[in-house]
Write a protein that holds these residues in place. Structure first.
Motif, mmCIF file in Angstrom:
data_model
loop_
_atom_site.group_PDB
_atom_site.id
_atom_site.type_symbol
_atom_site.label_atom_id
_atom_site.label_comp_id
_atom_site.label_asym_id
_atom_site.label_seq_id
_atom_site.Cartn_x
_atom_site.Cartn_y
_atom_site.Cartn_z
ATOM 1 N N GLN A 1 19.810 37.059 -6.502
ATOM 2 C CA GLN A 1 19.738 36.301 -7.755
ATOM 3 C C GLN A 1 18.271 36.102 -8.104
ATOM 4 O OE1 GLN A 1 19.956 32.136 -7.413
ATOM 5 N NE2 GLN A 1 19.314 31.958 -9.551
ATOM 6 N N LEU B 1 28.844 37.198 -9.831
ATOM 7 C CA LEU B 1 28.577 35.823 -10.246
ATOM 8 C C LEU B 1 27.839 35.785 -11.577
ATOM 9 C CD1 LEU B 1 27.327 34.884 -6.711
ATOM 10 C CD2 LEU B 1 29.346 33.860 -7.774
ATOM 11 N N PHE C 1 15.440 32.040 -0.260
ATOM 12 C CA PHE C 1 14.911 31.704 -1.572
ATOM 13 C C PHE C 1 13.429 32.020 -1.590
ATOM 14 C CE2 PHE C 1 12.767 27.732 -0.402
ATOM 15 C CZ PHE C 1 13.426 27.411 0.773
ATOM 16 N N PHE D 1 20.360 27.908 -5.783
ATOM 17 C CA PHE D 1 21.432 26.945 -5.542
ATOM 18 C C PHE D 1 21.689 26.770 -4.049
ATOM 19 C CE2 PHE D 1 21.703 27.318 -9.939
ATOM 20 C CZ PHE D 1 21.751 28.662 -10.267
ATOM 21 N N LEU E 1 23.514 29.880 0.303
ATOM 22 C CA LEU E 1 22.114 30.310 0.170
ATOM 23 C C LEU E 1 21.575 30.786 1.516
ATOM 24 C CD1 LEU E 1 19.501 30.387 -1.620
ATOM 25 C CD2 LEU E 1 19.031 28.075 -0.740
ATOM 26 N N TYR F 1 24.745 38.685 -2.286
ATOM 27 C CA TYR F 1 24.282 38.781 -3.674
ATOM 28 C C TYR F 1 22.809 38.373 -3.747
ATOM 29 C CZ TYR F 1 29.209 38.824 -5.118
ATOM 30 O OH TYR F 1 30.540 39.146 -5.299
ATOM 31 N N TRP G 1 25.822 32.864 -14.061
ATOM 32 C CA TRP G 1 25.341 31.511 -14.299
ATOM 33 C C TRP G 1 25.760 31.078 -15.705
ATOM 34 C CZ3 TRP G 1 21.264 29.964 -17.768
ATOM 35 C CH2 TRP G 1 20.877 28.626 -17.629
ATOM 36 N N PHE H 1 22.465 37.451 -11.451
ATOM 37 C CA PHE H 1 22.853 37.884 -10.122
ATOM 38 C C PHE H 1 23.031 39.400 -10.093
ATOM 39 C CE2 PHE H 1 23.901 33.848 -8.037
ATOM 40 C CZ PHE H 1 24.055 32.993 -9.123
ATOM 41 N N SER I 1 14.173 31.893 -17.697
ATOM 42 C CA SER I 1 15.085 30.800 -18.063
ATOM 43 C C SER I 1 16.557 31.178 -17.941
ATOM 44 C CB SER I 1 14.790 30.353 -19.498
ATOM 45 O OG SER I 1 15.059 31.401 -20.398
ATOM 46 N N GLN I 2 16.844 32.452 -17.699
ATOM 47 C CA GLN I 2 18.222 32.938 -17.599
ATOM 48 C C GLN I 2 18.468 33.553 -16.224
ATOM 49 O OE1 GLN I 2 20.678 33.069 -20.580
ATOM 50 N NE2 GLN I 2 19.292 31.322 -20.810
ATOM 51 N N PRO I 3 18.864 32.743 -15.259
ATOM 52 C CA PRO I 3 19.141 33.308 -13.930
ATOM 53 C C PRO I 3 20.224 34.372 -13.996
ATOM 54 C CG PRO I 3 19.112 30.909 -13.862
ATOM 55 C CD PRO I 3 19.091 31.296 -15.308
ATOM 56 N N TYR J 1 15.516 34.007 -10.439
ATOM 57 C CA TYR J 1 15.383 32.780 -11.238
ATOM 58 C C TYR J 1 13.966 32.674 -11.771
ATOM 59 C CZ TYR J 1 14.023 31.068 -6.550
ATOM 60 O OH TYR J 1 13.457 30.907 -5.300
ATOM 61 N N PHE K 1 10.615 34.778 -7.635
ATOM 62 C CA PHE K 1 11.725 33.819 -7.572
ATOM 63 C C PHE K 1 13.023 34.600 -7.397
ATOM 64 C CE2 PHE K 1 9.201 30.369 -7.651
ATOM 65 C CZ PHE K 1 9.027 29.611 -8.790
ATOM 66 N N ARG L 1 15.569 27.779 -10.221
ATOM 67 C CA ARG L 1 17.021 27.672 -10.361
ATOM 68 C C ARG L 1 17.747 28.507 -9.325
ATOM 69 N NH1 ARG L 1 17.209 27.809 -17.030
ATOM 70 N NH2 ARG L 1 15.404 26.425 -17.276
ATOM 71 N N GLN M 1 28.562 35.524 0.819
ATOM 72 C CA GLN M 1 29.877 35.038 0.423
ATOM 73 C C GLN M 1 30.957 35.713 1.248
ATOM 74 O OE1 GLN M 1 31.329 35.787 -3.634
ATOM 75 N NE2 GLN M 1 32.297 33.758 -3.660
ATOM 76 N N GLN N 1 35.639 31.871 -0.161
ATOM 77 C CA GLN N 1 34.638 30.816 0.020
ATOM 78 C C GLN N 1 33.573 30.883 -1.073
ATOM 79 O OE1 GLN N 1 32.942 30.694 3.961
ATOM 80 N NE2 GLN N 1 34.924 31.012 4.973
ATOM 81 N N ALA N 2 32.841 29.788 -1.196
ATOM 82 C CA ALA N 2 31.704 29.759 -2.113
ATOM 83 C C ALA N 2 30.521 30.509 -1.493
ATOM 84 C CB ALA N 2 31.295 28.313 -2.391
ATOM 85 N N PRO N 3 29.625 31.003 -2.313
ATOM 86 C CA PRO N 3 28.393 31.590 -1.774
ATOM 87 C C PRO N 3 27.574 30.551 -1.024
ATOM 88 C CG PRO N 3 28.704 32.218 -4.070
ATOM 89 C CD PRO N 3 29.710 31.147 -3.771
ATOM 90 N N TRP O 1 27.050 24.389 -2.875
ATOM 91 C CA TRP O 1 28.086 24.807 -3.802
ATOM 92 C C TRP O 1 29.379 24.059 -3.525
ATOM 93 C CZ3 TRP O 1 27.835 29.760 -6.724
ATOM 94 C CH2 TRP O 1 26.575 30.374 -6.642
ATOM 95 N N GLY O 2 30.154 23.802 -4.570
ATOM 96 C CA GLY O 2 31.520 23.373 -4.372
ATOM 97 C C GLY O 2 32.395 24.548 -3.957
ATOM 98 N N TYR P 1 22.349 35.283 -1.317
ATOM 99 C CA TYR P 1 23.503 34.469 -0.950
ATOM 100 C C TYR P 1 24.476 35.315 -0.133
ATOM 101 C CZ TYR P 1 21.742 31.494 -4.670
ATOM 102 O OH TYR P 1 20.933 30.709 -5.463
ATOM 103 N N PHE Q 1 32.430 27.448 -10.183
ATOM 104 C CA PHE Q 1 31.738 26.680 -9.151
ATOM 105 C C PHE Q 1 30.738 25.722 -9.791
ATOM 106 C CE2 PHE Q 1 32.997 29.218 -5.511
ATOM 107 C CZ PHE Q 1 33.084 30.525 -5.958
#
Lengths: 121, 108
Positions: free
Chosen positions: B90, A45, B50, A108, B47, B88, A47, B99, B95-97, B92, B33, A106, B39, B43-45, A111-112, B37, A94
């Protein structure tokens, strides 16, 4: 129950601009932060960037020169434009809702289903 | 950019086993942070975790997250058939998340 649905052309020619829309149903696009994330076939993935209804945006540094994310509050949609695409931009795209109202958090939580965009002539 | 390295790449286990997934960051993740996820194919991931250790409401308490700084772990205490998927991490914390590359948990 909030749902996200991505839509747009499934095929884009090299050097052209990829344009996608994320429609938010069951909630308002003005309430949260929203991101676009992509996944090349069989890979991980990445971002792309986020939008807040205040107009604030933030983009992946590697894509910043080519990306624009903007809202259409009248249609409750978020759009993504990626210019000068190449085969490397082929991916499932996505849209996703941020899990926090804090701009620094940040992650998520919604998700769509994603939409596959292939870049090919 | 913070690079996340997940290990192992594939974990072959049986239902009922304990799964331990690792995520290592190239530099310390601010405020821990770190999210996880799940997946499944096509399908979408979704959460799972966190803030390194807070579990999303859709996931049962057999899922837990731990760690801080540069080393994080996702543990599934007893695998159920629906838990076999790719996971996965991730970060955060800046400022640049980014994965990680993912860990596939497959049925042995």
């Amino acid at each position: 129950q909030v749902q996200l649905q991505e839509s747009g052309p499934g095929l884009v020619k090299p050097s052209e601009t990829l344009s996608l829309t994320c429609t938010v149903s069951g909630g308002s696009v003005t309430t949260y932060y929203w991101s676009w994330i992509r996944q090349p076939p069989g890979k991980g993935l990445e971002w792309i960037g986020y939008l807040h209804n205040s107009g604030r945006t933030s983009y992946n540094a590697a894509l910043k020169s080519r990306v624009t994310i903007s809202p259409d509050t009248s249609k409750n949609q978020i759009s993504l434009k990626l210019s000068s695409v190449t085969a490397a931009d082929t991916a499932v795209y996505f849209c996703a809702r941020h899990g926090s109202f804090n701009s620094a958090e940040r992650f998520f939580d919604l998700w769509g289903r994603g939409t596959l965009v292939t870049v090919s002539s | 950019e913070i690079v996340l390295t997940q290990s192992p790449g594939t974990l072959s286990l049986s239902p009922g086993d304990r799964a331990t997934l690792s995520c290592r960051a190239s530099q310390s993740v601010n405020n821990d942070f770190l999210a996880w996820y799940q997946q499944k194919p096509g399908q979408a991931p979704r959460l799972v975790i966190f803030g390194a250790s807070s579990r999303a409401t859709a996931f049962p308490d057999r899922f837990s997250g731990s760690g801080s700084g540069t080393d994080f772990t996702l543990t599934v205490s007893r695998l159920e058939p629906e838990d076999f998927a790719v996971y996965y991490c991730q970060q955060y914390g800046n400022s640049q998340p980014t994965f990680g590359g993912g860990t596939k948990v497959e049925i042995k």
